[in-house]
Design an enzyme around this catalytic site. Structure first.
Site, mmCIF file in Angstrom:
data_model
loop_
_atom_site.group_PDB
_atom_site.id
_atom_site.type_symbol
_atom_site.label_atom_id
_atom_site.label_comp_id
_atom_site.label_asym_id
_atom_site.label_seq_id
_atom_site.Cartn_x
_atom_site.Cartn_y
_atom_site.Cartn_z
ATOM 1 C CG HIS A 41 -1.943 -1.061 1.261
ATOM 2 N ND1 HIS A 41 -1.879 -2.112 2.148
ATOM 3 C CD2 HIS A 41 -3.061 -1.252 0.518
ATOM 4 C CE1 HIS A 41 -2.930 -2.898 1.953
ATOM 5 N NE2 HIS A 41 -3.649 -2.412 0.971
ATOM 6 C CB SER A 190 -1.724 -10.362 0.771
ATOM 7 O OG SER A 190 -3.053 -10.572 1.215
#
Ligand code: PAF
Length: 306
Positions: A41, A190
């Site tokens: 991210h 993830s």
């Protein structure tokens, strides 16, 4: 802490902040997330910040994209840590609505569907998933307005669904795909990796090993998609803890299964594997190597779908 990005919950507040930024001539960027932010991210936010002056990060665990027996209620929620990561990546504003703010009437009456791309692969294993993704991303685009929006290639099918939605509905949003960020041993980052115990975490490298085996085979001249599917399957099956959901070699634009790897059609290998409590996905574009120099020379040959 004063320099943490502001968190707003309401649609009015996020719209007001964006309007002020737009009126000041700033380019608006959006990074949609479900929180539990990690290094992947951070790359999305940094890539967004590189071309937008005012980056909005949405953090919303979207119930409509989870099936009834999926991990909606136990999906990690880590707002304080997320906020610190947003600060490091120079995000401007966090939009963290509640479910009631996003779905004030309970379930939506109107959904956005991208049927062709949503029924295969993850769509087959997770019915309704991409309808939930497309709907919430459409709502975010409506709330934020014209912007550049960054999405990870790790969720390859999601990226294609959103690109297709933007094309089909003429949305004023530029989608930017961002390459997958990997742990040093190759595991794609993830939020769901944190469900893995140490043994499962070690076993999880099997996805990357399988994708590498596929890439190697293509570089050595393998062109049969069935043979590459078999290499993917066999590698996953060599790991006793792993249960294969799917191993596919598909047209990178349409996600239809391929028979053969050819220079004219960009190909992608995609995997979904269950490991203990986690369901992990990964993918890689299959590029034809140096043994087919005509690919590089032919200007009409399709490259990556982005
Ligand atoms: O990729 C995700 O985190 C989610 O699917 C998204 C795009 C934020 C929509 O809820």
């Amino acid at each position: 802490v004063p320099d943490l990005p502001r968190v707003v919950e309401s649609i009015e507040a996020v719209r007001a902040a964006i309007k002020a930024a737009r009126d000041a001539g700033l380019v608006i960027g959006l990074v949609p997330t479900m929180g539990a932010l990690h290094e992947g991210h951070s790359r999305l936010m940094e890539a967004c910040r590189a071309e937008a002056d005012f980056v909005v990060v949405s953090i919303f665990v979207n119930p409509t994209q989870f099936g009834p027996s999926e991990d909606f209620s136990r999906y990690p929620r880590t707002l304080d840590a997320d906020r610190a990561r947003c600060r490091s990546a120079k995000a401007s504003l966090i939009f963290a609505p509640t479910v009631d703010v996003m779905y004030p009437n309970g379930n939506s009456t109107a959904y956005v569907e991208v049927p062709e791309l949503s029924t295969v692969l993850d769509g087959a294993s997770r019915p309704g998933h991409f309808r939930g993704v497309a709907t919430v991303v459409m709502k975010l685009f409506q709330i934020v307005g014209p912007c550049v929006a960054h999405f990870g290639q790790k969720d390859y099918q999601q990226l294609r669904v959103i690109q297709r939605m933007v094309e089909d509905l003429n949305l004023l949003v530029s989608i930017r795909p961002v390459p997958t960020v990997r742990e040093p041993d190759g595991l794609a980052m993830s939020s769901r990796n944190r469900y893995l115990n140490p043994d499962e975490r070690r076993a999880a490298t099997v996805l990357w090993r399988a994708l590498n085996a596929a890439t190697d085979a293509v570089h050595k001249g393998e062109r049969s998609a069935d043979r590459i599917r078999q290499i993917l399957r066999q590698t996953i099956e060599s790991e006793t803890r792993a249960r294969l959901d799917y191993a596919e070699v598909a047209d990178a634009a349409t996600l239809s299964p391929l028979n053969e790897i050819v220079p004219e059609v960009a190909a992608v290998a995609l995997l979904a594997v269950r490991l203990g409590p986690a369901r992990l996905i990964d993918n890689t574009l299959l590029r034809l190597g140096a043994e087919t120099p005509d690919v590089a020379r032919d200007p009409s040959a399709k490259g990556d779908p982005e």
